[in-house]
Design a protein around this motif. Sequence first.
Motif, short mmCIF file in Angstrom:
data_model
loop_
_atom_site.label_atom_id
_atom_site.label_comp_id
_atom_site.label_asym_id
_atom_site.label_seq_id
_atom_site.Cartn_x
_atom_site.Cartn_y
_atom_site.Cartn_z
N GLN A 66 0.74 -1.13 -0.10
CA GLN A 66 -0.02 0.04 0.06
C GLN A 66 0.77 1.28 0.10
N PRO B 103 1.30 5.18 1.21
CA PRO B 103 0.84 5.98 2.12
C PRO B 103 -0.67 6.55 2.18
N GLN C 250 -3.07 5.22 0.22
CA GLN C 250 -4.13 4.15 0.35
C GLN C 250 -4.36 3.89 1.79
N ARG C 251 -2.98 3.89 2.56
CA ARG C 251 -3.12 3.51 3.99
C ARG C 251 -3.90 4.49 4.53
N ARG C 252 -3.84 5.65 4.46
CA ARG C 252 -4.63 6.56 5.31
C ARG C 252 -6.11 6.60 4.67
N ASN D 144 -7.70 3.67 4.04
CA ASN D 144 -8.03 2.70 4.66
C ASN D 144 -8.33 2.78 5.93
N GLN D 145 -7.52 3.98 6.43
CA GLN D 145 -7.63 3.84 7.97
C GLN D 145 -8.94 4.85 8.43
#
Length: 67
Positions: free
Chosen positions: A3, A5, A7-9, A11-12
């Motif tokens: 992922q 960064p 995409q990670r944000r 998703n979170q």
Amino acid sequence: MAQTPQQRRANQKFAKENESRMGKSEDQLKKKEKRDVKSPISPIWLALLGFVVFGGLVFEVLSRLLG
């Protein structure tokens, strides 16, 4: 594929929103969604647009009455 960064944000954020919905009825969720509605145009731009439209109208009426 790992992922990014961004995409990670995303998703979170999605997980956090879904956790906040857990255990609530549809009526409670609909009430919350109605409160979060924002205007698509800022008040400053709305005032500027109103000034241009109505200010031009006022100047046109004054020029026709006085000239």
